[in-house]
Design a protein around this motif. Structure first.
Motif, PDB file in Angstrom:
ATOM      1  N   LYS A 718     -13.139  -8.312  24.110  1.00 42.44           N
ATOM      2  CA  LYS A 718     -13.359  -7.266  23.100  1.00 42.44           C
ATOM      3  C   LYS A 718     -13.981  -7.846  21.837  1.00 42.44           C
ATOM      4  CE  LYS A 718      -9.678  -4.074  24.565  1.00 42.44           C
ATOM      5  NZ  LYS A 718      -9.299  -4.797  25.797  1.00 42.44           N
ATOM      6  N   ILE A 719     -13.588  -9.070  21.461  1.00 45.19           N
ATOM      7  CA  ILE A 719     -14.153  -9.710  20.265  1.00 45.19           C
ATOM      8  C   ILE A 719     -15.646  -9.955  20.468  1.00 45.19           C
ATOM      9  CG2 ILE A 719     -14.054 -11.743  18.778  1.00 45.19           C
ATOM     10  CD1 ILE A 719     -11.109 -12.063  19.581  1.00 45.19           C
ATOM     11  N   LEU A 720     -15.993 -10.445  21.647  1.00 40.24           N
ATOM     12  CA  LEU A 720     -17.404 -10.687  21.947  1.00 40.24           C
ATOM     13  C   LEU A 720     -18.181  -9.379  21.975  1.00 40.24           C
ATOM     14  CD1 LEU A 720     -19.689 -12.630  22.780  1.00 40.24           C
ATOM     15  CD2 LEU A 720     -18.921 -12.386  25.149  1.00 40.24           C
ATOM     16  N   LYS A 721     -17.574  -8.346  22.524  1.00 36.81           N
ATOM     17  CA  LYS A 721     -18.253  -7.054  22.633  1.00 36.81           C
ATOM     18  C   LYS A 721     -18.537  -6.468  21.249  1.00 36.81           C
ATOM     19  CE  LYS A 721     -17.317  -4.463  26.115  1.00 36.81           C
ATOM     20  NZ  LYS A 721     -16.643  -3.584  27.110  1.00 36.81           N
ATOM     21  N   GLU A 722     -17.636  -6.673  20.293  1.00 37.37           N
ATOM     22  CA  GLU A 722     -17.849  -6.177  18.937  1.00 37.37           C
ATOM     23  C   GLU A 722     -19.102  -6.797  18.306  1.00 37.37           C
ATOM     24  OE1 GLU A 722     -14.273  -7.003  16.854  1.00 37.37           O
ATOM     25  OE2 GLU A 722     -13.074  -5.525  17.980  1.00 37.37           O
ATOM     26  N   ALA A 723     -19.337  -8.069  18.595  1.00 41.57           N
ATOM     27  CA  ALA A 723     -20.496  -8.751  18.029  1.00 41.57           C
ATOM     28  C   ALA A 723     -21.770  -8.496  18.836  1.00 41.57           C
ATOM     29  CB  ALA A 723     -20.235 -10.255  17.957  1.00 41.57           C
ATOM     30  N   ARG A 724     -21.631  -8.367  20.144  1.00 41.09           N
ATOM     31  CA  ARG A 724     -22.773  -8.287  21.062  1.00 41.09           C
ATOM     32  C   ARG A 724     -23.239  -6.840  21.251  1.00 41.09           C
ATOM     33  NH1 ARG A 724     -23.741 -11.365  25.944  1.00 41.09           N
ATOM     34  NH2 ARG A 724     -22.860 -13.209  24.956  1.00 41.09           N
ATOM     35  N   GLY A 725     -22.304  -5.875  21.198  1.00 40.45           N
ATOM     36  CA  GLY A 725     -22.660  -4.476  21.404  1.00 40.45           C
ATOM     37  C   GLY A 725     -23.059  -4.205  22.846  1.00 40.45           C
ATOM     38  N   GLU A 726     -24.136  -3.450  23.024  1.00 37.43           N
ATOM     39  CA  GLU A 726     -24.546  -3.010  24.350  1.00 37.43           C
ATOM     40  C   GLU A 726     -25.085  -4.137  25.223  1.00 37.43           C
ATOM     41  OE1 GLU A 726     -27.757  -0.242  23.897  1.00 37.43           O
ATOM     42  OE2 GLU A 726     -28.534  -1.322  22.159  1.00 37.43           O
ATOM     43  N   TYR A 727     -25.239  -5.314  24.645  1.00 36.02           N
ATOM     44  CA  TYR A 727     -25.758  -6.431  25.429  1.00 36.02           C
ATOM     45  C   TYR A 727     -24.669  -7.152  26.229  1.00 36.02           C
ATOM     46  CZ  TYR A 727     -30.294  -6.027  23.160  1.00 36.02           C
ATOM     47  OH  TYR A 727     -31.516  -5.569  22.726  1.00 36.02           O
ATOM     48  N   LEU A 728     -23.461  -6.654  26.217  1.00 38.74           N
ATOM     49  CA  LEU A 728     -22.408  -7.262  27.034  1.00 38.74           C
ATOM     50  C   LEU A 728     -21.973  -6.292  28.111  1.00 38.74           C
ATOM     51  CD1 LEU A 728     -20.513  -9.678  27.483  1.00 38.74           C
ATOM     52  CD2 LEU A 728     -18.821  -8.480  26.070  1.00 38.74           C
ATOM     53  N   GLN A 729     -22.063  -6.723  29.354  1.00 38.79           N
ATOM     54  CA  GLN A 729     -21.587  -5.952  30.504  1.00 38.79           C
ATOM     55  C   GLN A 729     -20.677  -6.849  31.318  1.00 38.79           C
ATOM     56  OE1 GLN A 729     -25.021  -4.707  32.685  1.00 38.79           O
ATOM     57  NE2 GLN A 729     -25.718  -3.273  31.141  1.00 38.79           N
ATOM     58  N   GLN A 730     -19.396  -6.789  31.023  1.00 37.96           N
ATOM     59  CA  GLN A 730     -18.441  -7.660  31.715  1.00 37.96           C
ATOM     60  C   GLN A 730     -17.216  -6.862  32.127  1.00 37.96           C
ATOM     61  OE1 GLN A 730     -17.423 -11.196  29.483  1.00 37.96           O
ATOM     62  NE2 GLN A 730     -16.882 -12.320  31.341  1.00 37.96           N
ATOM     63  N   ASP A 731     -16.857  -7.012  33.382  1.00 38.06           N
ATOM     64  CA  ASP A 731     -15.696  -6.321  33.925  1.00 38.06           C
ATOM     65  C   ASP A 731     -14.435  -6.753  33.176  1.00 38.06           C
ATOM     66  OD1 ASP A 731     -14.609  -4.832  36.576  1.00 38.06           O
ATOM     67  OD2 ASP A 731     -13.286  -6.494  36.044  1.00 38.06           O
TER      68      ASP A 731
END
Length: 967
Positions: A718-731
């Motif tokens: 979730k921390i990575l997703k906050e910084a990366r936004g739509e560029y993260l697709q991880q199960d």
């Protein structure tokens, strides 16, 4: 007539000095390839005559065939070895057939058959008594005694027990054929092993047989040394002898100052009784030969450490500080000797010795001053000397053209210092056990990054090349976003933007954009701007051309790090699986070991989680014990390791586990198993570390860590997703009770700041006889070269399946050789077996990314992920590495490619994935069944096409004997 002139070849000479030929009467003569040439020439003349018009062709053909025969013969035997006359004639026949000289070959075969019949008639007239041997053996002291045929027979019989697939009589015949009067005692043992080795391609059971026969020589060498008198023992006799040998071995090793005298204070009777001699018969030939050559303790070149003593010595070292150390040593020994878990190579080398440097990896950051740079190189030398692999962060060193205040001059940049670091790694080679090895990391915004990309090229100024050192790009997410959006990218010299080195995520983005604005206003003097896609093209182009620099991602390594409250991850290590903080005061250290996955698949084809939990619990204790016991050659490493106590539990045998589960690597089921198995290992490793904290105390910097906040690796996505936004697709799915584990950690804390990392495991997986790490099968049948020699490697699961379908025969073996170990072009192979036994270069590499992404969500560090491409192109590489970034991987390792001729043979490989371009900004998570590339067509680099007759450069040859990852 042909029968008179097509004579067999024999031997003797000087050109191949050191090699000998055994004639049929048991006499030995020197090897002489000119006699092969003469015999082949006579065979041609008998068939074709001696007209002048044919003489040139015959001469050239004979020279070519003679070289082929000689090379094939001498490649298979040790220096100074022997070859039987029949083997030479067999090779001549094969060479003639391969060359298409069928008439000459037929004449040669007929002649041999007639000569054989003549010898048979002579033997009938003058039979040799069955129990009488004319051969004598020369002992090490020079004395001669008759060859003990009965012992030879009994030794082979004992080694064949439980191996129904092997032919005992064939091994005995072949061994006797390769002996001669006066043969050295040690050469009798070699002949036994060599006889079994030649059959490995026919059945994997012969690999086990070769290892068992090798044990006879190992036993003789060890027992003779420790008992100070010539001594031999069968495997059965070792059952009663091992305990006494073990105690004598310990006292001898202490006397020779090879192991710690503290080991002599253990209850050696108790430990000796716990040894399991029968496990000496569980090795493959490659595994045992590797142990013998590189791991067993030796004195003046004599190995006197037997396998079970080796494992107990390692276990004793790891238990040396335990209160109930005999009990723990036995527990550790049982785990190692069963192959359920294996410690890393430095631990196996040095545990229990006078200098127990047990750690695998060291990470450093190099400061931007002359004194600091050369101190860093000194640290490299000291760390490398005792078997450590190094990862150096060079980003702080100012770039080419930067101002130097002290001299009012200009900097030559980072590259000249990298050349010195390269030469230091070559000079310090870890005592000959393996090459010193280092990987240099540089962030993508560094002004010298373009020169950094060229370091491994074979052209250009050699003073600005590093031919031996690995290199890796340390890439911030912002760069990948700019590539996807086809934006501009700015390069800076670090002394003008000194905070970028320590910033990550959105903080980095804000600061970087502010520096770009300053550069635009003329407030920064040393910078360069270029399209991000141009730099990306060059990065991938160099990766294709030279295999370096590797692609690693700065932000996921930092934003998901449990230790971001006390520092920054500035690089990974030599093999890209370690992600720990470094600074001027801290050199990061990691201790590694790997769970053998195939040993944790039960009889019902399920993951045995109960056994896995038990294995992981003991393994984590062993890894934690390394931290106090370890020898640290530099103080910054000791300080860092005792503060944070990171360890790296990994896995190996993943491909073997898939075979047992009947799951093809290129499938949804394999991706799901990667998820399920890594979740279990993660859960049990974290649980075990928490229990160790309850017993021994939390690590010093626990407070403020993600652990202390209840944020586990799965939560840090979730921390990575906050910084990366739509560029993260991880199960982010999970199946185990993680809430219960979070509560436990809140009560007990954690003993280790980091718990998991998946290393390459090349050598320890060889020891255990399983597939490396998370690697797919390289080939189903091939010859592997490493520092211990050449070894035939064959897929035992495939052979078992082909036998069950009555498909395993000499024709199949020949087909596999022709198709480089591939089943795909063999029509009679069922489709389900082609799918199951698809090899690394035949599968779409995106399946490897998908499986790695599922593992990465559970890991607090990273994984050594090799990627395979039979026919690399710019578009494929672009898609692949962008997919790796979008799927949340922290790092990648080697890109392995294959030669053009090899690619041609595997071009029929099935592919499940499509290559249609996806939107430049991902909009949905791709399913594993069709791994979707994430590159836009417009941002792809140009296709890299091989010219006619060229081979794709191998990023790292699988068979490279000196490759660090393969050792």
């Amino acid at each position: 007539m042909a029968s008179e002139t097509a004579q067999p070849v024999y031997t003797s000479s000087a050109s191949e000095s050191g090699y000998s030929v055994i004639r049929r009467n048991g006499k030995v003569t020197e090897f002489d390839s000119s006699k092969i040439a003469v015999a082949i020439t006579k065979a041609f003349l008998a068939v074709e005559g001696d007209s002048a018009q044919d003489s040139r062709r015959i001469h050239d053909t004979v020279a070519k065939l003679t070289k082929q025969v000689t090379d094939n013969l001498l490649r298979r035997i040790d220096d100074g070895g022997t070859v039987h006359i029949e083997d030479i004639q067999d090779q001549v026949e094969l060479a003639l057939m391969r060359e298409g000289e069928y008439k000459v070959a037929r004449s040669y075969v007929v002649y041999r058959e007639k000569q054989s019949e003549k010898r048979a008639e002579e033997e009938k007239k003058h039979p040799q008594p069955a129990n009488e041997s004319p051969l004598h053996v020369t002992a090490a002291d020079g004395t001669r005694h008759p060859l003990d045929i009965d012992r030879l027979h009994n030794l082979i019989t004992e080694a064949c027990e439980g191996l129904a697939e092997v032919n005992r009589d064939a091994i005995l015949r072949d061994t006797q054929r390769n002996l001669f009067d006066g043969v050295k005692e040690a050469d009798v043992e070699k002949a036994l092993v060599m006889s079994a080795r030649t059959f490995i391609e026919k059945d994997p059971a012969y690999s086990t047989l070769a290892a068992r026969l090798l044990m006879d020589g190992i036993r003789r060498e060890a027992l003779t040394f420790v008992y100070k008198t010539p001594k031999q023992a069968s495997q059965q006799e070792m059952g009663a002898l091992y305990n006494d040998y073990f105690k004598t071995y310990i006292s001898t090793a202490i006397e020779k100052e090879l192991i710690d005298s503290e080991l002599g204070l253990f209850d050696l009777d108790r430990l000796g009784n716990a040894l399991k001699p029968e496990l000496d018969f569980e090795f493959t030939y490659l595994g045992l030969q590797t142990l013998y050559d590189r791991y067993f303790i030796h004195f003046d070149g004599t190995r006197f450490e037997l396998p079970q003593a080796f494992y107990m010595r390692v276990a004793m070292g790891l238990a040396i500080n335990e209160l109930n150390r005999e009990e723990r040593a036995i527990e550790f020994y049982n785990l190692l000797s069963s192959f359920d878990f294996m410690s890393s190579t430095p631990t196996l080398f040095n545990s229990g010795t006078l200098r127990p440097q047990l750690s695998s990896c060291y990470l450093t950051t190099v400061p931007d001053d002359l004194s600091g740079i050369y101190n860093a190189m000194r640290d490299n030398a000291l760390l490398s000397k005792y078997a450590g692999g190094l990862g150096n962060d060079w980003t702080r060193v100012r770039g080419l053209g930067a101002h130097i205040k002290g001299t009012n001059g200009k900097s030559q940049g980072v590259v000249p210092f990298l050349k010195v670091a390269n030469d230091t790694a070559v000079a310090v080679n870890q005592g000959g056990k393996r090459k010193g090895a280092v990987c240099a990391y540089l962030e993508t915004w560094h002004i010298d990054v373009e020169e950094f990309l060229d370091l491994r090229k074979n052209t250009g100024d050699d003073r600005r090349r590093t031919h031996d050192m690995n290199t890796a790009n340390w890439i911030p997410d912002l760069f990948m976003k700019r590539v996807a959006e086809e934006g501009q990218w700015t390069l800076f010299s670090p002394e003008e933007v000194d905070d970028l080195h320590d910033l990550t995520g959105l903080d980095f983005e804000r600061a970087y954009k502010a520096y770009e604005e300053k550069a635009a206003r003329g407030e920064i003097r040393n910078f360069k701007q270029l399209p991000a896609t141009d730099l990306w093209r060059k990065m991938l182009g160099m990766l294709f051309e030279t295999g370096h620099p590797w692609i690693t991602f700065k932000d996921p390594c930092n934003l998901r790090s449990p230790q971001q409250h006390v520092g920054v991850v500035h690089s990974s290590n030599l093999c890209t699986e370690i992600t720990l903080n470094t600074s001027d005061k801290e050199i990061a250290v990691c201790n590694l070991g790997s769970v053998n996955m195939v040993k944790h698949i039960d009889e019902n084809g399920k993951l045995d989680k109960e056994k896995l939990q038990k294995t992981v619990r003991t393994a984590m204790r062993m890894l934690d014990n390394v931290i106090e016991y370890n020898y640290y050659s530099v103080p910054q490493a000791r300080h860092s390791n005792l503060q944070h106590r990171p360890v790296g539990l990994g896995l190996m045998g993943f491909q073997d586990a898939l075979y047992k589960l009947r799951i093809p690597y290129s499938s949804d089921e394999a991706v799901q198993f990667a998820d399920e198995s890594m979740e279990a290992i993660s859960y049990y490793a974290i649980d075990a570390s928490s229990d160790l904290a309850a017993e021994r105390g939390k690590y010093q910097t626990y407070e403020g860590s993600l652990w202390s906040k209840g944020i586990l690796p799965i939560d840090s996505i979730k921390i990575l997703k906050e910084a990366r936004g739509e560029y993260l697709q991880q199960d982010e799915s999970k199946t185990m009770d993680w809430d219960m584990l979070r509560d436990k950690i809140k009560r007990q804390g954690m003993r280790n700041s980091n718990t998991m990392a998946i290393a390459p495991t090349a050598t320890i997986s060889n020891i255990c006889g399983v597939s490396q790490s998370i690697e797919p099968t390289y080939q189903n049948l091939f010859v592997k070269s490493n520092l211990s020699g050449e070894f035939t490697v064959i897929n035992p699961y495939m052979v078992e399946d082909l036998k069950a379908r009555n498909l395993w025969d000499d024709v199949m073996i020949n087909d596999l050789k022709y198709f480089d170990g591939s089943l795909q072009s063999i029509d009679r192979i069922p489709a389900e077996l082609k799918s199951l036994y698809t090899t690394a270069f035949e599968m779409d590499a995106r399946w490897l990314i998908e499986a790695a992404s599922r593992r990465q969500k559970w890991l607090d560090q990273a994984q050594s992920l090799n990627l395979y491409m039979a026919e690399p192109s710019g578009k494929k590489m672009d898609n692949l590495y962008k997919l790796a970034w979008v799927r949340g991987l922290k790092t990648t390792y080697y890109l392995r490619s294959m030669g053009a001729t090899g690619a041609e043979k595997t071009s029929t490989a099935p592919t499940t994935a499509t290559e249609a371009p996806a939107p430049s900004k991902p909009t949905a998570v791709a399913t594993a069944s069709t791994p979707a590339p994430v590159a836009s067509a417009s941002s792809s680099i140009d296709d890299l096409v091989l010219g006619e007759g060229m081979e794709a450069p191998k990023a790292c040859s699988i068979l490279e004997p000196d490759c660090e990852a393969c050792q």
